[in-house]
Design a protein around this motif. Structure first.
Motif: not given
Ligand SMILES: C[C@H](C[C@H]1O[C@@H](n2cnc3c(N)ncnc32)[C@H](O)[C@@H]1O)NC(=O)c1cc(-c2ccc(F)cc2)cc(O)c1O
Ligand SMILES: [Mg+2]
Length: 214
Positions: A37-39, A45-47, A94-96, A141-145, A169-171, A173-175
Motif C-alpha cells: 500500500e502506497w503511503a 530515495e528522498k530519504g 490518529d496519525y500522532a 513535510d506538512h500541508w503544502k500551502d 519535501d514535495n516541492v 509533487c504535490p508542489g
Molecule cells: C500533509 C501530509 C503529512 C502530514 O502532515 C499533517 N499536517 C498537515 N498540516 C499540518 C499542520 N499545519 N500542522 C501539523 N500537522 C499537519 C497531516 O496530518 C499529515 O499527517 N503530507 C502530504 O499530504 C503528502 C502528500 C503526498 C502526495 C503526493 C501525490 C499524491 F497523488 C497524493 C499525495 C506526498 C507527500 O510526500 C506528502 O507529504
C-alpha cells in the motif's frame, strides 16, 4: 470497522521490524509501501537525501512539520548526535498515535518529542514552552500551502539563526510553488534543489534545501 492504512502499516512494523532497530523499521515501512500500500512517507530515495543533509548539519535541535506515521522522524532521529533532539508536529490525533508507536518501536522515543497540534499554533510556543532558543534544522513535510506561512512565522518568532537549514519535501509533487518562489528569490536564503521522485513511484519530485543567511 476496517483498519486504517496507518494502523495496517504499524501492524506490519510490529510483525516484521526488530524492536529497537531503527533501520529495520525504515526498511519494513519502505517494503510495505512499495509492495502492498502506497503511503505518503518521504520514502527511501528522498530519504537518502534527507539522511545526507541531516548528517551534514548534525543538528542539536531539529523540527519536523508533519509527522504522519513517524517514518521521517525515525530517519532523522537515528542520525542525531547524543543529547540532540527532534521535535515533530502532527495535528491528526490518529496519525500522532501511530507515529508515537513507530518511534517507540524504533527505540528513539528519548530523542523525539511529538507535539500534537497545528504548526501555526505550536511554532510560537517553541521558545517559552519547549525551551528552544533557535533551530538548527527544519524538515517541512506538512500541508503544502503551509510551508510559506510557517517559514515566515519561524522568521517572525526569531527561531532561525545564520546557517539554519530548511529542507522541504514535495516541492514538485504535490508542489509548493509559493514557498519555492520565496526561498529562491529572497536574499535571506541560499537555496538548492535536489531532484528525486515521489516516494515509491517514478513521478518527479524533489527536496529544496534552503540555508537561512540571517
Ligand atoms: C500533509 C501530509 C503529512 C502530514 O502532515 C499533517 N499536517 C498537515 N498540516 C499540518 C499542520 N499545519 N500542522 C501539523 N500537522 C499537519 C497531516 O496530518 C499529515 O499527517 N503530507 C502530504 O499530504 C503528502 C502528500 C503526498 C502526495 C503526493 C501525490 C499524491 F497523488 C497524493 C499525495 C506526498 C507527500 O510526500 C506528502 O507529504
Ligand atoms: Mg512528503
Amino acid at each position: 470497522t476496517r483498519s486504517t492504512r496507518p494502523q495496517r502499516l504499524l501492524t506490519h512494523v510490529k510483525q516484521r521490524a526488530r524492536r529497537g532497530d531503527a533501520q529495520s523499521v525504515i526498511t519494513t515501512i519502505d517494503d510495505y509501501c512499495r509492495a502492498r500500500e502506497w503511503a505518503m512517507n518521504v520514502g527511501d530515495e528522498k530519504g537518502s537525501i534527507l539522511d545526507q543533509v541531516v548528517c551534514e548539519v548534525s543538528p542539536d535541535v531539529a523540527l519536523e512539520l508533519g509527522t504522519y506515521c513517524g517514518y521521517s522522524s525515525v530517519r532523522i532521529a537515528r542520525l542525531l548526535p547524543p543529547g540532540a533532539r527532534l521535535l515533530t508536529v502532527e495535528f491528526n490525533h490518529d496519525y500522532a498515535t501511530i507515529a508515537r508507536e513507530v518511534i517507540d518501536w524504533a527505540g528513539l522515543q528519548d530523542r523525539v518529542q511529538l507535539l500534537e497540534g497545528a504548526s501555526g499554533d505550536l511554532i510560537p510556543q517553541l521558545r517559552q514552552k519547549h525551551g528552544i532558543e533557535t533551530l538548527d534544522f527544519i524538515f517541512l513535510d506538512h500541508w503544502k500551502d503551509r510551508y510559506l506561512p510557517d517559514t515566515r512565522l519561524l522568521e517572525d518568532c526569531s527561531l532561525l539563526r545564520r546557517g539554519t537549514v530548511l529542507l522541504a519535501d514535495n516541492v514538485i509533487c504535490p508542489g509548493t510553488p509559493d514557498y519555492l518562489e520565496y526561498v529562491r528569490s529572497s536574499p535571506r536564503y541560499q537555496s538548492q534543489y535536489f531532484s528525486s521522485h515521489l516516494e515509491y513511484t517514478r513521478a518527479e519530485d524533489g527536496l529544496e534545501k534552503s540555508v537561512f543567511l540571517g
